[in-house]
Design an enzyme around this catalytic site. Structure first.
Site, PDB file in Angstrom:
ATOM      1  N   GLU A  25      37.985 114.450 -13.733  1.00 18.92           N
ATOM      2  CA  GLU A  25      38.568 115.714 -13.981  1.00 18.92           C
ATOM      3  C   GLU A  25      39.078 114.729 -15.692  1.00 18.92           C
ATOM      4  OE1 GLU A  25      43.147 116.583 -14.273  1.00 18.92           O
ATOM      5  OE2 GLU A  25      42.445 116.307 -12.224  1.00 18.92           O
ATOM      6  N   ASP A  26      39.041 113.858 -16.308  1.00 16.88           N
ATOM      7  CA  ASP A  26      38.935 113.362 -17.229  1.00 16.88           C
ATOM      8  C   ASP A  26      38.139 112.984 -18.361  1.00 16.88           C
ATOM      9  OD1 ASP A  26      41.355 114.228 -17.009  1.00 16.88           O
ATOM     10  OD2 ASP A  26      42.757 112.184 -16.435  1.00 16.88           O
TER      11      ASP A  26
END
Length: 195
Positions: free
Chosen positions: A74-75
Site C-alpha cells: 500500500e505505501d
C-alpha cells in the site's frame, strides 16, 4: 564445542535467514525515510510494534512476517511479485487481505477493507487487529501530546476516522474472538472519551 555451535548457528542464520528476518529486511528497505502520520517516529516502528504484539500471542512466523510487511504493498513500491518471491504465497495472501484498494474513494476503500478482512483468514484478522491496536495507541499518545491538532493529519478528520474504527470493531467482534479485539475496543473507547 560451544564456540563451534555458535559459529555454525551464526553462519547458518546468515546463509538461511528465517522468514521473520527476511520480512524485517524487506520492511526496513521499503519504509526507509518514511515517518508516522501522527509523530516524527520512523515508520518502521509501526510494523515492528504490530509484529511484536502478534509474537506475544504466539502467532506463527508467517503471521509475524506478514505483520512486518503489512503496509508495503500500500505505501511503498514493493510489488506482489517481490513479496511472493521473498516471503512466499501465505505471507502475500495475508498482506493482500489487509491492503487498501487506493483506486476507490475513501469511504468505498474503507468499507471494502472491512469486508475483505471479514472474509479473510484468522491470520489476516490478527494482523489487521494488531495494526489497528497500534494505530490507536499511537493516536492516543499523539492526542495527549498535541491535542485536537492531531486530527489535521487525517484526510477525513476525526468523525470519519472514528466511524471506520467502529465499523472494524463491529465486524471483528462478530467474526473473531481474541484478546486483541478486546484491547482494540478498550482503546477505541478511550479515544472517543478523550477526544
Amino acid at each position: 564445542m560451544t564456540e563451534c555451535l555458535k559459529s555454525y548457528s551464526t553462519k547458518h542464520m546468515l546463509e538461511n535467514p528465517s522468514l521473520i528476518e527476511k520480512a524485517m529486511r524487506v520492511a526496513v528497505r521499503a519504509h526507509q525515510g518514511q515517518t508516522r502520520k501522527e509523530s516524527d517516529l520512523p515508520y518502521i516502528s509501526h510494523p515492528f510494534m504490530v509484529a511484536f504484539k502478534l509474537s506475544k500471542y504466539d502467532f506463527p512466523d508467517t503471521v509475524v512476517a506478514a505483520a512486518l510487511v503489512h503496509d508495503v504493498l500500500e505505501d511503498t513500491d514493493v510489488s506482489t511479485d517481490v513479496l511472493r518471491e521473498e516471503l512466499g504465497e501465505e505471507v502475500l495472501r495475508i498482506v493482500t487481505s489487509v491492503t487498501n484498494d487506493d483506486s476507490l474513494s475513501w469511504d468505498e476503500k474503507k468499507m471494502k477493507y472491512v469486508e475483505t478482512v471479514r472474509s479473510a483468514s484468522e491470520a489476516a484478522k490478527a494482523v489487521a487487529t494488531a495494526d489497528k491496536v497500534h494505530n490507536l495507541e499511537s493516536l492516543i499518545i499523539a492526542y495527549q501530546e498535541k491535542g485536537v491538532d492531531i486530527w489535521k493529519n487525517f484526510n477525513r478528520g476525526k468523525e470519519k476516522k472514528i466511524w471506520f474504527e467502529e465499523e472494524m470493531l463491529k465486524m471483528l467482534k462478530s467474526t473473531w474472538q481474541h484478546p486483541l479485539v478486546d484491547e482494540y475496543e478498550k482503546l477505541l473507547t478511550e479515544l472517543k472519551r478523550i477526544s
